[in-house]
Design a protein around this motif. Structure first.
Motif, PDB file in Angstrom:
ATOM      1  N   GLU A   9      76.969  40.201  19.329  1.00  0.00           N
ATOM      2  CA  GLU A   9      75.731  40.402  18.565  1.00  0.00           C
ATOM      3  C   GLU A   9      76.050  40.838  17.135  1.00  0.00           C
ATOM      4  OE1 GLU A   9      72.757  39.661  19.382  1.00  0.00           O
ATOM      5  OE2 GLU A   9      72.403  39.918  21.538  1.00  0.00           O
ATOM      6  N   GLN A  10      77.033  41.714  16.987  1.00  0.00           N
ATOM      7  CA  GLN A  10      77.417  42.178  15.655  1.00  0.00           C
ATOM      8  C   GLN A  10      78.007  41.045  14.826  1.00  0.00           C
ATOM      9  OE1 GLN A  10      80.063  45.390  16.678  1.00  0.00           O
ATOM     10  NE2 GLN A  10      78.423  46.922  16.767  1.00  0.00           N
ATOM     11  N   LEU A  12      77.440  37.835  15.244  1.00  0.00           N
ATOM     12  CA  LEU A  12      76.343  36.923  14.926  1.00  0.00           C
ATOM     13  C   LEU A  12      75.565  37.425  13.719  1.00  0.00           C
ATOM     14  CD1 LEU A  12      74.587  34.426  15.706  1.00  0.00           C
ATOM     15  CD2 LEU A  12      73.199  35.996  17.072  1.00  0.00           C
ATOM     16  N   GLN A  13      75.300  38.712  13.676  1.00  0.00           N
ATOM     17  CA  GLN A  13      74.544  39.263  12.561  1.00  0.00           C
ATOM     18  C   GLN A  13      75.314  39.150  11.250  1.00  0.00           C
ATOM     19  OE1 GLN A  13      71.241  40.373  12.608  1.00  0.00           O
ATOM     20  NE2 GLN A  13      71.654  40.112  10.410  1.00  0.00           N
ATOM     21  N   LEU A  14      76.619  39.395  11.291  1.00  0.00           N
ATOM     22  CA  LEU A  14      77.423  39.279  10.074  1.00  0.00           C
ATOM     23  C   LEU A  14      77.482  37.828   9.600  1.00  0.00           C
ATOM     24  CD1 LEU A  14      80.313  41.743  10.949  1.00  0.00           C
ATOM     25  CD2 LEU A  14      78.661  41.993   9.079  1.00  0.00           C
ATOM     26  N   THR A  16      75.220  35.642  10.107  1.00  0.00           N
ATOM     27  CA  THR A  16      73.881  35.373   9.585  1.00  0.00           C
ATOM     28  C   THR A  16      73.726  35.935   8.184  1.00  0.00           C
ATOM     29  OG1 THR A  16      72.954  35.389  11.824  1.00  0.00           O
ATOM     30  CG2 THR A  16      71.420  35.710   9.999  1.00  0.00           C
ATOM     31  N   ASP A  17      74.177  37.170   7.989  1.00  0.00           N
ATOM     32  CA  ASP A  17      74.111  37.783   6.657  1.00  0.00           C
ATOM     33  C   ASP A  17      74.877  36.937   5.640  1.00  0.00           C
ATOM     34  OD1 ASP A  17      72.695  39.861   7.818  1.00  0.00           O
ATOM     35  OD2 ASP A  17      74.402  41.241   7.880  1.00  0.00           O
ATOM     36  N   VAL A 134      75.808  29.595  13.436  1.00  0.00           N
ATOM     37  CA  VAL A 134      74.745  29.932  12.488  1.00  0.00           C
ATOM     38  C   VAL A 134      74.608  28.789  11.496  1.00  0.00           C
ATOM     39  CG1 VAL A 134      73.976  31.495  10.656  1.00  0.00           C
ATOM     40  CG2 VAL A 134      75.116  32.421  12.696  1.00  0.00           C
ATOM     41  N   GLN A 145      70.397  30.298  14.934  1.00  0.00           N
ATOM     42  CA  GLN A 145      71.460  31.198  15.381  1.00  0.00           C
ATOM     43  C   GLN A 145      71.671  31.018  16.878  1.00  0.00           C
ATOM     44  OE1 GLN A 145      68.724  34.317  13.820  1.00  0.00           O
ATOM     45  NE2 GLN A 145      70.632  35.422  13.455  1.00  0.00           N
ATOM     46  N   GLY A 160      64.651  33.770  13.622  1.00  0.00           N
ATOM     47  CA  GLY A 160      64.601  35.109  14.182  1.00  0.00           C
ATOM     48  C   GLY A 160      63.908  35.237  15.517  1.00  0.00           C
TER      49      GLY A 160
END
Length: 318
Positions: A9-10, A12-14, A16-17, A134, A145, A160
């Motif tokens: 999850e972390q 994926l978020q990075l 995405t950022d 992503v 995502q 989202g």
């Protein structure tokens, strides 16, 4: 090393950022004043053009992802740092995972003022399975995502929110055409007329007209297949280097595979898949090349998946 759900999850978020920040930069560029350069890559024009935007987008992405490379001992493969001459020595064959990045897929549409370009970031394991994908379409700000780590975790988000499959009845009512996504260079392939003839016949059996879309890069072609079932994106095998690269397909393969699992979990009759032309999984950690020309690529969605059998695809490839 195996990632935990929290770590995935972390990451994926990075990713995405990084994609969002690169997309913001890409949208700020005045495309009318671009300087286009050439590079030695593949056998098509789309593989041989590069702009400073590609390079700057890559730098933005790596600024965010570089700490993860050091923290988790990841390898890195990007379009702008790949070298075909020393493929066998790349770190991706000796690390558990590697980031696979296309900082600006669809450079030709971007240069020409179109909107078929995207930022594409994937995390691929050493076996070639795409774990994270992503994709950002800067033209529309649409964001896709996926975490594709069954049975640990599998999910697909669009903008989202969980990306839920359409109901098959709605699909049938709304569909009047079978969409074929191609790269523009495919029109010069001597096999192209036979492919069009065969797919026109397949579409006709379903009461559909064949619609050919040739304005996108590889990433948005694959996304288009998922968004517009029934559809397919076909790249036949060929002896020349090309046929797309690992970074062209890794993120969308993760999204497609995770979406397929989501369809199955919802008992939907809609199908989507990604494979080579023989129906096998894409070789996304190919040991002898960065290119995918050896076995071709097929994305499909809707009832077309049931009709594009390996036998039919093999006849295309001859």
């Amino acid at each position: 090393m195996k990632f935990t759900v929290c770590q995935l999850e972390q990451l994926l978020q990075l990713a995405t950022d990084a994609a969002l920040k690169a997309g913001t930069f890409i949208n700020s560029v005045d495309r009318s004043s671009l300087q286009v350069h050439s590079k030695q890559a593949g056998s098509s024009l789309s593989a041989q053009v590069v702009t400073q935007v590609d390079l700057d987008s890559q730098a933005i992405i790596l600024e965010i992802l570089q700490p993860t490379i050091e923290q988790y001992d990841l390898a890195l493969l990007t379009e702008e740092n790949a070298c075909e001459e020393d493929v066998a020595t790349h770190a991706r064959f000796h690390k558990d995972y590697f980031w696979c990045i296309d900082p600006l897929d669809g450079t030709l549409p971007f240069i020409e003022g179109g909107n078929g370009f995207a930022v594409s970031i994937a995390l691929v394991d050493i076996s070639g399975k795409p774990i994270i994908g992503v994709v950002l379409n800067p033209s529309t700000d649409e964001l896709y995502q996926a975490i594709n780590a069954q049975p640990l975790i599998s999910k697909v988000l669009k903008n989202g929110s969980l990306w839920l499959p359409e109901q098959s009845e709605q699909l049938k009512q709304n569909s009047q055409s079978l969409s074929l996504y191609i790269d523009r260079s495919f029109q010069q392939d001597p096999r192209y007329p036979a492919v069009i003839e065969q797919l026109t016949a397949i579409a006709g059996l379903q009461g559909l007209a064949l619609q050919v879309i040739k304005t996108n890069g590889a990433v948005m072609n694959a996304i288009g297949v998922l968004e517009n079932a029934p559809a397919c994106y076909l790249k036949l095998p060929k002896p020349q280097l090309g046929g797309g690269s690992l970074w062209d397909f890794s993120a969308t393969a993760a999204i497609t595979q995770a979406l397929s699992a989501q369809y199955l979990a919802s008992s939907s009759q809609i199908l989507c898949a990604v494979s080579d032309y023989q129906g096998a999984a894409l070789d996304l950690n190919r040991s002898d090349s960065n290119y995918m020309n050896h076995k071709g690529v097929l994305y499909s969605s809707g009832s077309i998946k049931e009709m594009l059998t390996p036998h039919v695809l093999l006849t295309f490839a001859l």
